[in-house]
Design a protein around this motif. Structure first.
Motif, mmCIF file in Angstrom:
data_model
loop_
_atom_site.group_PDB
_atom_site.id
_atom_site.type_symbol
_atom_site.label_atom_id
_atom_site.label_comp_id
_atom_site.label_asym_id
_atom_site.label_seq_id
_atom_site.Cartn_x
_atom_site.Cartn_y
_atom_site.Cartn_z
ATOM 1 N N ALA A 1 -7.101 -3.211 0.887
ATOM 2 C CA ALA A 1 -7.810 -2.046 1.814
ATOM 3 C C ALA A 1 -7.590 -2.478 3.382
ATOM 4 O O ALA A 1 -7.531 -1.656 4.120
ATOM 5 N N PHE A 2 -8.099 -3.683 3.496
ATOM 6 C CA PHE A 2 -8.344 -4.119 4.804
ATOM 7 C C PHE A 2 -7.790 -5.163 5.541
ATOM 8 O O PHE A 2 -8.075 -5.592 6.708
ATOM 9 N N ASN B 1 0.749 -1.476 0.033
ATOM 10 C CA ASN B 1 -0.076 0.084 -0.003
ATOM 11 C C ASN B 1 0.989 1.419 -0.020
ATOM 12 O O ASN B 1 0.400 2.268 -0.604
ATOM 13 N N ILE C 1 -18.386 0.355 7.933
ATOM 14 C CA ILE C 1 -17.719 1.562 7.193
ATOM 15 C C ILE C 1 -18.860 1.783 6.103
ATOM 16 O O ILE C 1 -19.222 1.103 5.508
ATOM 17 N N GLU D 1 -17.512 5.793 1.948
ATOM 18 C CA GLU D 1 -16.228 5.578 2.361
ATOM 19 C C GLU D 1 -15.566 4.519 2.023
ATOM 20 O O GLU D 1 -14.496 4.293 1.600
ATOM 21 N N LYS E 1 -9.280 2.919 -5.014
ATOM 22 C CA LYS E 1 -8.061 3.594 -5.338
ATOM 23 C C LYS E 1 -7.039 2.852 -5.787
ATOM 24 O O LYS E 1 -6.115 3.022 -6.363
ATOM 25 N N LYS F 1 -14.837 4.552 -1.803
ATOM 26 C CA LYS F 1 -13.581 5.438 -1.962
ATOM 27 C C LYS F 1 -12.236 4.581 -1.656
ATOM 28 O O LYS F 1 -11.248 4.569 -2.209
ATOM 29 N N LEU F 2 -12.162 3.610 -0.523
ATOM 30 C CA LEU F 2 -11.128 3.251 0.080
ATOM 31 C C LEU F 2 -10.692 2.054 -1.051
ATOM 32 O O LEU F 2 -9.580 2.014 -1.137
ATOM 33 N N ASN G 1 0.389 3.901 -3.157
ATOM 34 C CA ASN G 1 0.057 5.258 -2.825
ATOM 35 C C ASN G 1 0.863 6.320 -3.670
ATOM 36 O O ASN G 1 0.302 7.324 -4.296
#
Length: 499
Positions: free
Chosen positions: A196-197, A92, A157, A161, A168, A164-165, A96
């Motif tokens: 993401a999670f 990640n 969540i 949101e 990406k 969006k997470l 980014n």
């Protein structure tokens, strides 16, 4: 006399406790090492190599953001690396930076053995989803959740949101977001949620149908095979009226309106049999269009993620009245491959030779393409002369978006659909390369030619946008449920109205 044995006993117990604590600490270190399988030093080393490769090989690194901003993003993400950073978290951190640079040709892949191991674990989200009008819906009947249920939250969540997470992880050109959200409905969704999670044993999902009360269900995580089985059996796959061929042509409304569908430009290069078949197909189609004096043509390139030259340019030559080139300019920032020790493609000897033939004009540290490889095209003698409608969606990218940008640039075109993931004014593409980072074995995948497309400046399109439709038409919720093609039906209604 009794005190000494007691002291010995206490010393023995204290020593035993130290040994136990030491063992536990060592075991914890082993567990962390197992989870990370990379030390902080190894991750910092990989990050340094990653940054150097991007700076020396990626011509599009500063396409949408200036060097100061890019340097700041590198630095801020590098600072996130610590002794407890896991492999997924390191992925990640790199992502980014990659995502910030903005190119639909950017990607980052797990080490193959690690990914194969991950696939067998029950850590993935079980439900294929559909992102529609800024909301998430289920695209598969699963357990007690009906198709078309609106997702309210996942693991507490909220829907927006959550979207969006996970969005990406779809890379798009410039500042585009429609493509990011659209890719939620692809088979990559399982990985996006994992990235993401992390590992999840189960997912707590709140959902509702229409105006009904919100319900909650606990769904166990599944392996990737189960998710993909669910995905392959999802409610809405493709628009029902499309054929399985890569390209097709048919008439609508008793020969008055033609529908040309081109799903991909991956039908091979100029010397392949598949390309030659495509050439014959286009020639025969436009001869028929000319013979029958067809004056209404819909060209559908939705889902067209690109392919090989010159398949995109050839089709455009049948739709325009102007001379054109593939691009106004195109450049790389190297001729000899930087960091060859990390380069893993088998063209390591051939690529420098090709670059020294094609990208020969050195200016300000950039090697520009020469005119021998970027010649003018003329309109085909059977080029269409009537009213043209182009259908696009967020999955149009690379050669697909280059083609769509050329068509959008012409005045005789109405573009219907949604903004594309590929850029209007340009993109970084053409030649994909792969580098492997030595410690993490993460694979960097990106393209090395930055190009400016041969298009007009438009008032409705900013630098960093995709192709913006003249008429923004989204699929409706009811059409999603009923397998109806909102955009094509809108185009046909528009033609009837204009007639």
């Amino acid at each position: 006399m009794d005190k000494f044995p007691k002291i010995q006993h206490l010393i023995f117990l204290f020593s035993l406790m130290i040994i136990i604590i030491s063992c536990k600490t060592e075991n914890n270190k082993q567990d962390i090492k197992k989870t990370n399988s990379l030390s902080k030093i190894e991750m910092l080393d990989d990050f340094k190599i990653f940054q150097s490769i991007y700076e020396k090989a990626n011509a599009g690194l500063y396409k949408y953001q200036n060097k100061t901003k890019i340097d700041s993003v590198f630095l801020s993400n590098k600072k996130k690396i610590n002794n407890n950073t896991t492999y997924r978290e390191f992925y990640n951190i790199l992502w980014n930076v990659i995502d910030y640079t903005g190119s639909c040709h950017n990607n980052l892949h797990y080490e193959e053995t690690r990914e194969e191991k991950l696939k067998k674990q029950n850590v993935f989200f079980p439900l294929p989803l559909k992102h529609l009008n800024d909301k998430l819906y289920t695209n598969f009947k699963y357990k007690d959740i009906p198709v078309g249920s609106q997702i309210i939250s996942v693991n507490d969540i909220p829907e927006k949101e959550f979207s969006k997470l996970i969005s990406k992880y779809a890379s798009t050109d410039g500042f585009n977001t429609t493509g990011k959200y659209a890719f939620i409905e692809t088979s990559f969704l399982g990985y996006y949620i994992y990235y993401a999670f992390g590992e999840q044993k189960q997912f707590s999902i709140k959902y509702k149908i229409g105006a009904s009360e919100v319900k909650e269900i606990q769904l166990p995580a599944v392996n990737i095979k189960t998710f993909k089985n669910n995905f392959n059996n999802r409610h809405l796959k493709k628009y029902e009226n499309r054929k399985s061929d890569d390209y097709s042509y048919r008439y609508i409304d008793s020969l008055k309106t033609g529908l040309l569908t081109v799903k991909t430009f991956s039908m091979g290069g100029p010397d392949t049999l598949s390309h030659k078949k495509y050439v014959k197909f286009l020639d025969s189609v436009f001869m028929v269009i000319k013979h029958k004096r067809t004056n209404q043509l819909i060209v559908d390139v939705r889902d067209n993620g690109g392919g090989y030259d010159p398949n995109d340019l050839l089709l455009y030559s049948y739709l325009t009245n102007r001379k054109f080139k593939e691009n106004k300019k195109a450049f790389t920032i190297f001729q000899d491959i930087p960091f060859p020790e990390y380069y893993i493609d088998d063209d390591i000897k051939e690529l420098p030779i090709e670059l020294k033939e094609e990208h020969t004009i050195l200016k300000d540290g950039k090697y520009y393409q020469n005119n021998d490889f970027n010649k003018y095209w003329k309109p085909n003698k059977n080029a269409f002369q009537g009213n043209l409608i182009l259908l696009i969606d967020p999955f149009v990218a690379s050669a697909g978006s280059l083609f769509a940008s050329l068509v959008k640039s012409d005045e005789n075109t109405i573009v219907i659909g949604e903004e594309t993931a590929g850029g209007y004014y340009g993109h970084t593409g053409h030649i994909p390369v792969n580098y492997e980072l030595p410690n993490s074995k993460l694979i960097l995948n990106f393209s090395i030619v930055d190009l400016e497309q041969d298009v007009e400046k438009l008032s409705d399109t900013k630098y960093g946008d995709g192709i913006i439709p003249d008429l923004n038409v989204l699929q409706s919720y009811q059409d999603f449920l009923n397998h109806k093609d909102t955009q094509l039906n809108f185009a046909l209604e528009l033609i009837k109205k204009n007639n």
